[in-house]
Enzyme design. Structure first.
Site, short mmCIF file in Angstrom:
data_model
loop_
_atom_site.label_atom_id
_atom_site.label_comp_id
_atom_site.label_asym_id
_atom_site.label_seq_id
_atom_site.Cartn_x
_atom_site.Cartn_y
_atom_site.Cartn_z
N THR A 120 0.80 -1.20 0.00
CA THR A 120 0.00 0.00 0.00
C THR A 120 0.84 1.26 0.00
O THR A 120 1.95 1.26 0.53
CB THR A 120 -0.82 -0.07 1.30
OG1 THR A 120 -1.66 -1.21 1.19
CG2 THR A 120 -1.63 1.15 1.56
N VAL A 149 -13.76 -4.76 1.96
CA VAL A 149 -13.23 -3.39 1.98
C VAL A 149 -12.36 -3.28 3.23
O VAL A 149 -12.75 -3.70 4.31
CB VAL A 149 -14.38 -2.36 2.01
CG1 VAL A 149 -13.85 -0.96 2.24
CG2 VAL A 149 -15.17 -2.42 0.70
N GLY A 150 -11.15 -2.73 3.06
CA GLY A 150 -10.22 -2.65 4.17
C GLY A 150 -10.06 -1.23 4.71
O GLY A 150 -10.79 -0.31 4.33
N ASP A 151 -9.08 -1.10 5.60
CA ASP A 151 -8.85 0.17 6.28
C ASP A 151 -8.50 1.31 5.32
O ASP A 151 -8.71 2.47 5.65
CB ASP A 151 -7.71 0.00 7.29
CG ASP A 151 -6.42 -0.44 6.62
OD1 ASP A 151 -6.45 -1.47 5.90
OD2 ASP A 151 -5.39 0.24 6.78
N THR A 170 -0.83 1.56 7.06
CA THR A 170 -0.81 0.40 6.17
C THR A 170 -0.66 -0.85 7.03
O THR A 170 -0.25 -0.76 8.18
CB THR A 170 0.36 0.49 5.16
OG1 THR A 170 0.37 -0.68 4.35
CG2 THR A 170 1.71 0.59 5.87
N GLY A 171 -0.99 -2.00 6.47
CA GLY A 171 -0.82 -3.23 7.24
C GLY A 171 -2.07 -4.08 7.21
O GLY A 171 -2.83 -4.05 6.24
N HIS A 172 -2.30 -4.81 8.26
CA HIS A 172 -3.42 -5.74 8.34
C HIS A 172 -4.70 -4.95 8.64
O HIS A 172 -4.93 -4.50 9.77
CB HIS A 172 -3.14 -6.77 9.43
CG HIS A 172 -4.15 -7.86 9.50
ND1 HIS A 172 -4.19 -8.78 10.51
CD2 HIS A 172 -5.17 -8.18 8.67
CE1 HIS A 172 -5.19 -9.62 10.30
NE2 HIS A 172 -5.80 -9.27 9.18
N GLY A 173 -5.52 -4.80 7.59
CA GLY A 173 -6.64 -3.86 7.65
C GLY A 173 -7.67 -4.10 8.73
O GLY A 173 -8.19 -3.15 9.33
N1 ASP Z 1 -4.12 -2.19 4.80
C1 ASP Z 1 -4.37 -2.86 3.56
C2 ASP Z 1 -5.59 -3.71 3.70
O1 ASP Z 1 -5.73 -4.44 4.67
C3 ASP Z 1 -3.23 -3.72 3.08
C4 ASP Z 1 -1.89 -3.06 3.08
O2 ASP Z 1 -1.70 -2.03 3.74
O3 ASP Z 1 -0.97 -3.57 2.42
O4 ASP Z 1 -6.38 -3.70 2.80
#
Ligand code: ASP
Length: 247
Positions: A120, A149-151, A170-173
């Protein structure tokens, strides 16, 4: 950055379980104006669609077919965002799925991606007149369920800005949404400054086992970043144009 296929945003986004691209993006300014899109397929630059939601509608978030139709009506160019690299990652995931392997972030979906690749993109900025802005754009998790749909599309989770600070995550949404990481950090910056607020968020993230990274800037120009993951690439550019990179 969305046009650069190495990132998981715009061109080169991660593919969902059905091998399709569904992008999330959001933007927010220090006057609390904001816009976001979720599960967008039609536009090559999802962050432009998010900005148009902010600038041209009475809404904050458009998703799916409605977001696609809006992007088309706004004449945003569409593009084929699938790259061979992401398609290969997706194929690998399907093999894992068939082999019954379990993968981080989505243990309930048998055998998913073990690597998310370079991910991301997010930015936090302060302009000369003191205006703050944060924005985030992502293809989301590799092999996610269609419609997820993510964060990156959720104001307060992946993106937040207020008079004190602007933050992109960014990361685990899913846990980022549960803990409203961006808003919590911006609120913290108002009390203790961005550096401490980012450190605090990282501590909370570690405590709850949340894999994320954040970048932020404060109204006084102070910048901070932090992450609980193994690494996060970031770039910082100050007023003099001096650029610092780190992995
Ligand atoms: N945060 C994003 C999601 O979970 C993924 C990412 O940041 O790489 O959709």
């Amino acid at each position: 950055m969305e046009d650069n296929p190495i990132f998981n945003a715009g061109l080169g986004s991660s593919l969902n379980m059905k091998g399709e691209i569904e992008c999330d993006a959001s933007i927010m300014l220090s006057d609390y104006s904001c816009g976001a899109v979720g599960a967008l397929r039609a536009a090559g630059n999802p962050i432009r669609a998010a900005r148009l939601v902010m600038d041209r509608t009475d809404h904050v978030l458009l998703v799916g077919a409605g977001a696609d139709e809006f992007a088309k009506r706004m004449n945003l160019p569409s593009a084929d965002l699938v790259t061979e690299r992401r398609a290969a990652m997706h194929r690998k995931n399907l093999e894992r799925l068939r082999a019954g392997e379990e993968v981080r972030f989505m243990p309930r979906i048998q055998g998913l991606a073990e690597e998310m690749g370079i991910g991301t993109v997010g930015a936090a900025a302060l302009d000369r007149s003191g205006g703050l802005a944060a924005a985030t754009s992502t293809g989301g998790l590799t092999s996610k369920l269609p419609g997820r749909v993510g964060d990156g599309a959720i104001i307060g989770a992946g993106t937040y800005a207020g008079p004190h600070a602007a933050v992109s995550a960014t990361g685990h949404g899913e846990p980022i949404m549960r803990h409203l990481v961006a808003k919590t950090t911006v609120d913290g910056a108002g009390e203790m400054g961005i550096r401490e607020a980012v450190d605090n968020a990282v501590e909370i993230g570690r405590h709850h086992g949340v894999g994320f990274g954040i970048v932020g800037v404060e109204a006084n120009g102070a910048m901070a970043h932090g992450f609980t993951t193994r690494a996060m690439s970031w770039v910082r550019r100050d007023e003099s144009g001096q650029t610092t990179f780190l992995d």
